[in-house]
Scaffold this active site. Sequence first.
Site, mmCIF file in Angstrom:
data_model
loop_
_atom_site.group_PDB
_atom_site.id
_atom_site.type_symbol
_atom_site.label_atom_id
_atom_site.label_comp_id
_atom_site.label_asym_id
_atom_site.label_seq_id
_atom_site.Cartn_x
_atom_site.Cartn_y
_atom_site.Cartn_z
ATOM 1 N N ASN A 240 0.795 -1.223 0.000
ATOM 2 C CA ASN A 240 0.000 0.000 0.000
ATOM 3 C C ASN A 240 0.830 1.276 0.000
ATOM 4 O O ASN A 240 0.372 2.306 -0.503
ATOM 5 C CB ASN A 240 -0.928 0.014 1.223
ATOM 6 C CG ASN A 240 -1.517 1.390 1.471
ATOM 7 O OD1 ASN A 240 -2.409 1.846 0.748
ATOM 8 N ND2 ASN A 240 -0.999 2.088 2.485
ATOM 9 N N SER B 123 -4.193 2.806 -8.484
ATOM 10 C CA SER B 123 -5.008 4.014 -8.603
ATOM 11 C C SER B 123 -5.717 4.013 -9.943
ATOM 12 O O SER B 123 -5.289 3.333 -10.886
ATOM 13 C CB SER B 123 -4.115 5.256 -8.503
ATOM 14 O OG SER B 123 -4.803 6.430 -8.878
ATOM 15 N N TYR C 205 3.431 9.976 -10.814
ATOM 16 C CA TYR C 205 2.476 9.115 -10.106
ATOM 17 C C TYR C 205 1.725 8.236 -11.102
ATOM 18 O O TYR C 205 1.597 7.023 -10.909
ATOM 19 C CB TYR C 205 1.500 9.998 -9.326
ATOM 20 C CG TYR C 205 0.519 9.228 -8.474
ATOM 21 C CD1 TYR C 205 0.919 8.655 -7.273
ATOM 22 C CD2 TYR C 205 -0.822 9.103 -8.844
ATOM 23 C CE1 TYR C 205 0.012 7.960 -6.471
ATOM 24 C CE2 TYR C 205 -1.716 8.420 -8.062
ATOM 25 C CZ TYR C 205 -1.305 7.850 -6.871
ATOM 26 O OH TYR C 205 -2.199 7.161 -6.086
ATOM 27 N N SER D 82 4.029 5.524 -12.439
ATOM 28 C CA SER D 82 4.350 4.501 -11.445
ATOM 29 C C SER D 82 3.169 3.565 -11.208
ATOM 30 O O SER D 82 3.348 2.352 -11.049
ATOM 31 C CB SER D 82 4.786 5.147 -10.126
ATOM 32 O OG SER D 82 3.720 5.820 -9.487
ATOM 33 N N LYS D 83 1.965 4.099 -11.191
ATOM 34 C CA LYS D 83 0.799 3.251 -10.960
ATOM 35 C C LYS D 83 0.480 2.378 -12.173
ATOM 36 O O LYS D 83 0.012 1.247 -12.037
ATOM 37 C CB LYS D 83 -0.413 4.109 -10.585
ATOM 38 C CG LYS D 83 -0.284 4.779 -9.216
ATOM 39 C CD LYS D 83 -0.059 3.773 -8.101
ATOM 40 C CE LYS D 83 -0.058 4.432 -6.733
ATOM 41 N NZ LYS D 83 0.152 3.471 -5.627
ATOM 42 N N ILE E 54 -10.038 9.357 -2.876
ATOM 43 C CA ILE E 54 -10.439 8.880 -1.561
ATOM 44 C C ILE E 54 -10.059 9.950 -0.543
ATOM 45 O O ILE E 54 -8.981 10.548 -0.636
ATOM 46 C CB ILE E 54 -9.731 7.546 -1.201
ATOM 47 C CG1 ILE E 54 -9.942 6.517 -2.314
ATOM 48 C CG2 ILE E 54 -10.239 7.022 0.136
ATOM 49 C CD1 ILE E 54 -11.370 6.099 -2.549
#
Length: 259
Positions: A93, A144, A157, A160-161, A190
């Site tokens: 996580n 994500s 980001y 990477s996801k 979220i």
Amino acid sequence: MPDLKEKVAIITGASSGIGRGTAVEFAQLGAHLALTGRNQENLQATAKVCVEAGTLQDKILLVTGDICDEQLQKNLVEQTVQKFGRVDVLVNNAGTLKYGTIETIDMAYFHQSMDVNVRSVVILTQLCIPHLTKTKGAIVNVSSVCGTRAFPGVLAYNMSKSALDQFTRCVALELAPKQIRVNSVNPGVIATEIHKRSGMSEQKYVKYLEHSKTTHALGRVGDVSEVAKTIAFLASSDASFITGAQVPIDGGRHAMCPR
């Protein structure tokens, strides 16, 4: 409810946000927990909430440090096996988010993003495979909607996801003969502290949450518990025939094409 009673789960990034919510959800379901995060005070606060949720204090292992530190990764797995005798679930996580376009991205952060969001996952997964093989365990990676859809302004980001999602699919196939299941959850927006930690002001964050009601088909942002419950499902025997999946928890955002 998913059956995680006495299952041993390693959860990274457990000191806040989705990681803390997942730890609490697993505690309520009777799991034994190995939790890691950078902030010792916050990690201890997570442990306290887990005890309040039903887990005994001696069924919680805390390992504080940087998830990119390979010695910490080795210590986390070794101490988990030493304390509990096994590993049933790995929840990758821990993550980092900062804003930046191709013209403004700081390359030091680009490397950090890949180290935290991808490289640490690869190494920790490698370390856990021998133990997960024995238990025919499960891995859940926290990705994500940015892994499956393109959004401007968060280039490192997003990349990477996307890499994490491909890792999930490839490793699911590689570990299937060992009966180790590998899946990811792909949340939309979220309500956590990650956006403010990335540099967003309180005022901008409030506006961002309000705007996000229009970018999610269900008309709202998500709650940590909604992600945690899906992670628990994928980690449990209830998902025994699911592997290599990217599960959107995004109120329909991944399916939207705004006009």
